[in-house]
Write a protein that holds these residues in place. Sequence first.
Motif, PDB file in Angstrom:
ATOM      1  N   PHE A  15       9.400   1.611   9.792  1.00 34.35           N
ATOM      2  CA  PHE A  15      10.336   1.550  10.922  1.00 34.35           C
ATOM      3  C   PHE A  15      10.535   0.144  11.452  1.00 34.35           C
ATOM      4  N   ASP A  16       9.426  -0.611  11.589  1.00 37.85           N
ATOM      5  CA  ASP A  16       9.572  -1.945  12.193  1.00 37.85           C
ATOM      6  C   ASP A  16       9.007  -3.058  11.305  1.00 37.85           C
ATOM      7  N   LYS A  17       8.644  -2.703  10.057  1.00 43.33           N
ATOM      8  CA  LYS A  17       8.187  -3.703   9.072  1.00 43.33           C
ATOM      9  C   LYS A  17       6.896  -4.410   9.462  1.00 43.33           C
ATOM     10  N   THR A  18       6.213  -3.911  10.510  1.00 44.39           N
ATOM     11  CA  THR A  18       4.953  -4.520  10.913  1.00 44.39           C
ATOM     12  C   THR A  18       3.910  -4.324   9.807  1.00 44.39           C
ATOM     13  N   THR A  19       3.177  -5.397   9.496  1.00 46.42           N
ATOM     14  CA  THR A  19       2.082  -5.246   8.542  1.00 46.42           C
ATOM     15  C   THR A  19       0.812  -4.906   9.307  1.00 46.42           C
ATOM     16  N   ASN A  20      -0.008  -4.085   8.701  1.00 46.86           N
ATOM     17  CA  ASN A  20      -1.206  -3.607   9.374  1.00 46.86           C
ATOM     18  C   ASN A  20      -2.433  -3.854   8.511  1.00 46.86           C
ATOM     19  N   ALA A  21      -3.587  -3.959   9.157  1.00 47.38           N
ATOM     20  CA  ALA A  21      -4.823  -4.282   8.453  1.00 47.38           C
ATOM     21  C   ALA A  21      -5.238  -3.138   7.539  1.00 47.38           C
ATOM     22  N   ARG A  22      -5.994  -3.508   6.513  1.00 44.17           N
ATOM     23  CA  ARG A  22      -6.567  -2.515   5.627  1.00 44.17           C
ATOM     24  C   ARG A  22      -7.346  -1.477   6.441  1.00 44.17           C
ATOM     25  N   GLY A  23      -7.199  -0.217   6.079  1.00 45.77           N
ATOM     26  CA  GLY A  23      -7.935   0.845   6.775  1.00 45.77           C
ATOM     27  C   GLY A  23      -7.136   1.466   7.912  1.00 45.77           C
ATOM     28  N   ALA A  24      -6.090   0.758   8.392  1.00 48.81           N
ATOM     29  CA  ALA A  24      -5.277   1.306   9.492  1.00 48.81           C
ATOM     30  C   ALA A  24      -4.543   2.551   9.013  1.00 48.81           C
ATOM     31  N   LYS A  25      -4.449   3.561   9.862  1.00 51.12           N
ATOM     32  CA  LYS A  25      -3.754   4.801   9.500  1.00 51.12           C
ATOM     33  C   LYS A  25      -2.404   4.905  10.220  1.00 51.12           C
ATOM     34  N   VAL A  26      -2.328   4.228  11.390  1.00 49.80           N
ATOM     35  CA  VAL A  26      -1.075   4.232  12.149  1.00 49.80           C
ATOM     36  C   VAL A  26      -0.683   2.793  12.465  1.00 49.80           C
ATOM     37  N   CYS A  27       0.626   2.573  12.665  1.00 52.04           N
ATOM     38  CA  CYS A  27       1.167   1.243  12.925  1.00 52.04           C
ATOM     39  C   CYS A  27       0.673   0.720  14.279  1.00 52.04           C
ATOM     40  N   ARG A  28       0.212  -0.544  14.317  1.00 46.38           N
ATOM     41  CA  ARG A  28      -0.316  -1.089  15.572  1.00 46.38           C
ATOM     42  C   ARG A  28       0.816  -1.354  16.564  1.00 46.38           C
ATOM     43  N   ARG A  29       2.047  -1.395  16.084  1.00 44.22           N
ATOM     44  CA  ARG A  29       3.165  -1.659  16.991  1.00 44.22           C
ATOM     45  C   ARG A  29       3.789  -0.362  17.528  1.00 44.22           C
ATOM     46  N   CYS A  30       4.077   0.591  16.623  1.00 41.44           N
ATOM     47  CA  CYS A  30       4.803   1.781  17.069  1.00 41.44           C
ATOM     48  C   CYS A  30       3.967   3.060  17.009  1.00 41.44           C
ATOM     49  N   GLY A  31       2.787   3.002  16.418  1.00 38.17           N
ATOM     50  CA  GLY A  31       1.914   4.177  16.408  1.00 38.17           C
ATOM     51  C   GLY A  31       2.280   5.232  15.376  1.00 38.17           C
ATOM     52  N   ARG A  32       3.332   4.971  14.583  1.00 44.30           N
ATOM     53  CA  ARG A  32       3.711   5.958  13.572  1.00 44.30           C
ATOM     54  C   ARG A  32       2.734   5.895  12.400  1.00 44.30           C
ATOM     55  N   PRO A  33       2.572   7.037  11.675  1.00 45.58           N
ATOM     56  CA  PRO A  33       1.658   7.017  10.526  1.00 45.58           C
ATOM     57  C   PRO A  33       2.151   6.070   9.432  1.00 45.58           C
ATOM     58  N   LEU A  34       1.198   5.462   8.725  1.00 46.43           N
ATOM     59  CA  LEU A  34       1.526   4.507   7.666  1.00 46.43           C
ATOM     60  C   LEU A  34       1.312   5.151   6.305  1.00 46.43           C
ATOM     61  N   ARG A  35       2.117   4.718   5.336  1.00 50.41           N
ATOM     62  CA  ARG A  35       1.895   5.143   3.961  1.00 50.41           C
ATOM     63  C   ARG A  35       0.955   4.148   3.286  1.00 50.41           C
ATOM     64  N   MET A  36       0.082   4.655   2.427  1.00 47.74           N
ATOM     65  CA  MET A  36      -0.846   3.772   1.726  1.00 47.74           C
ATOM     66  C   MET A  36      -0.228   3.260   0.426  1.00 47.74           C
ATOM     67  N   ARG A  37      -0.563   2.017   0.085  1.00 45.34           N
ATOM     68  CA  ARG A  37      -0.166   1.496  -1.230  1.00 45.34           C
ATOM     69  C   ARG A  37      -1.073   2.131  -2.283  1.00 45.34           C
ATOM     70  N   THR A  38      -0.562   2.320  -3.498  1.00 42.92           N
ATOM     71  CA  THR A  38      -1.423   2.867  -4.547  1.00 42.92           C
ATOM     72  C   THR A  38      -2.418   1.791  -4.984  1.00 42.92           C
ATOM     73  N   ARG A  39      -3.523   2.230  -5.588  1.00 41.80           N
ATOM     74  CA  ARG A  39      -4.513   1.266  -6.118  1.00 41.80           C
ATOM     75  C   ARG A  39      -3.856   0.362  -7.150  1.00 41.80           C
ATOM     76  N   TYR A  40      -2.925   0.945  -7.912  1.00 41.18           N
ATOM     77  CA  TYR A  40      -2.258   0.167  -8.952  1.00 41.18           C
ATOM     78  C   TYR A  40      -1.411  -0.958  -8.344  1.00 41.18           C
ATOM     79  N   ASP A  41      -0.703  -0.612  -7.283  1.00 44.97           N
ATOM     80  CA  ASP A  41       0.162  -1.601  -6.628  1.00 44.97           C
ATOM     81  C   ASP A  41      -0.665  -2.757  -6.072  1.00 44.97           C
TER      82      ASP A  41
END
Length: 226
Positions: A15-41
């Motif tokens: 939603f807002d392109k904010t980058t979040n630290a490893r381990g974060a489950k929700v966005c630190r700016r908007c609180g929406r849930p985050l999708r995880m990158r695959t191990r391959y990516d």
Amino acid sequence: TNEPPPADVPEACEFDKTTNARGAKVCRRCGRPLRMRTRYDVWYDALITTYVGDRYGVRLGATYGDVLKWLTALRPYRGSQGGANAEFYDTVYSITHVVYTLNEYGQYRLPARLLPREFEFLKANLREAVAEGDADMLGEFMDSLRALGLTDADALIRAGTEYLLAHQNADGSWGDARERDIYLRYHPTWGGVAALSNYAWRGTGPSPAKLRLLLALNQASARAEY
Ligand SMILES: [Zn+2]
């Protein structure tokens, strides 16, 4: 570098392109849930970053060898499984970037016996890129398989060639001509060009240093299997 590729690195917030630290489950700016990158990516991003860093002479947290050794943790590779494997796309790009970083992006042929599982995966799944109409992915498949020894005499390369020739845009590019993201305009076009190219190989790679890394890696994986 002592840990296999992690699965808890979030994508930037949609939603807002904010980058979040490893381990974060929700966005630190908007609180929406985050999708995880695959191990391959995460892994192939690190592979390219360290490859470029090593080449340029700047150490970026780890060396290329530190990253490459975790290839064993990404095996066995799974096909698309009818679309059920959400990691399929990143699996393909991980494997093609193993080839690119070992052959210095198209400069050397590689003996397929050094990468038997990767070679099998590429051969078994190239038609998936054709079925999905993904010129970018198909270009990477063909480019990597040519580096591993396939030629225009192989049915897979011919099938890919036929697809690309039938789906080139009027302006010579590949991909969606209305796409606004410049990366998604140039990268599929580069892929089409690379896939149809016959390289003037400089010989057979990889470099002796990379060959040592690869042999150590294959030995470690053989030990783990038996
Ligand atoms: Zn957000």
